[in-house]
Design a protein around this motif. Structure first.
Motif: not given
Length: 299
Positions: A165-168, A179-184, A193-198
């Motif tokens: 995603s960041r390549e674009g 938004q980038v990770l919405q499918k997960y 899951i967001l809390a774990q990522i953050f």
């Protein structure tokens, strides 16, 4: 208390077994709730030192001649106490959580609830923010921190998606990352899951586990005889380090034993694990994952 509602306030301060003329350290000053409670229990000859690297927290400084606020990371606790001519202390408190203020200020980038710049730096002078990690770490390195610090099983897929995603377009904000990770992020588990990522990114930004290890290793030389250590942790990675160091004096492996089967472990636990009451969790939901462990110097 609007800055930060202190968790396990009475229990964590009771754990210090405060002597009126003792010297104490609150290594995570924040809104000053724990520090104020310590000062209430100190006599006129007692001393309290506090650490906080966050400029916002420094605005909460307490006007009290017994109190000294040190604007530094607590990984340097021994060095800065020596500067103030303090070699040993009677008790040390560490409340390892992110403050409510940091979560509630959108621009700090800690919260999954608000859209803000991907920052997450507790020390605003630090060079590496969440933005740098998300946009410049290799796919392999991203996967590693998501797995180790976020305990995410699909860390490789998440890392791959971020890199693609960041390549674009650079990922600059919390909601962009979301938004980038919405499918997960299935609806039922999105918050978790967001809390774990953050959490994973925040730990990497602030070197939180390295800081905790360095801090704990200084305890045996810093505490006086019968000195107390009171530590509140909020996730299993921190708690495991604290529990293990109190039990073994190490972060991996087991302590060596002498011919009599005795091992040289510097600390010993005091009492059992303490967690917040249902009443406290009802008042302050952020207390729900808190764990308090208490130790003293083994004589």
């Amino acid at each position: 208390m609007s800055y930060h509602n202190p968790v396990l306030l009475q229990e964590s301060i009771d754990a210090l077994a405060i002597k009126e003329d003792g010297v104490y350290v609150d290594v995570t000053f924040g809104g000053g709730g724990h520090s104020r409670e310590i000062l209430k229990r100190l006599g006129p000859n007692g001393r309290l030192f506090a650490f906080d690297q966050d400029p916002d927290a420094l605005e909460n400084e307490i006007e009290d001649e017994r109190f000294t606020l040190i604007p530094e990371n607590f990984r340097f606790i021994s060095r800065f106490l020596r500067f103030h001519r303090i070699k040993k202390v009677d008790g040390i408190l560490a409340d390892l959580g992110v403050s409510s203020h940091q979560f509630d200020e959108a621009e700090r980038g800690f919260s999954i609830r608000f859209d803000g710049d991907l920052d997450m730096r507790m020390n605003q002078k630090s060079k590496v923010s969440a933005k740098e990690i998300i946009n410049s770490y290799s796919e392999e390195k991203l996967a590693e921190i998501l797995f180790l610090y976020g305990e995410l099983r699909n860390s490789r897929n998440i890392a791959k998606t971020i890199v693609e995603s960041r390549e674009g377009e650079r990922i600059e904000t919390s909601f962009q990352l979301k938004q980038v990770l919405q499918k997960y992020l299935p609806k039922a588990k999105e918050h978790k899951i967001l809390a774990q990522i953050f959490q994973a990114v925040r730990i990497e930004v602030n070197e939180e586990l390295d800081v905790l290890r360095e801090f704990l290793q200084q305890m045996p030389n810093l505490l006086k005889e019968e000195g107390r250590l009171s530590v509140i942790s909020y996730h299993s990675l921190e708690d495991r380090l604290v529990k293990r160091f109190i039990r073994t004096g190490l972060f991996s492996g087991e302590p060596e034993k002498d011919v009599f089967g005795n091992s040289d472990v510097p600390l010993q636990k005091v009492g059992k694990l303490i967690v917040p009451t249902p009443q406290e969790i009802k008042i302050n939901n952020r207390a729900r994952s808190a764990k308090l462990r208490i130790a003293t110097l083994k004589v």
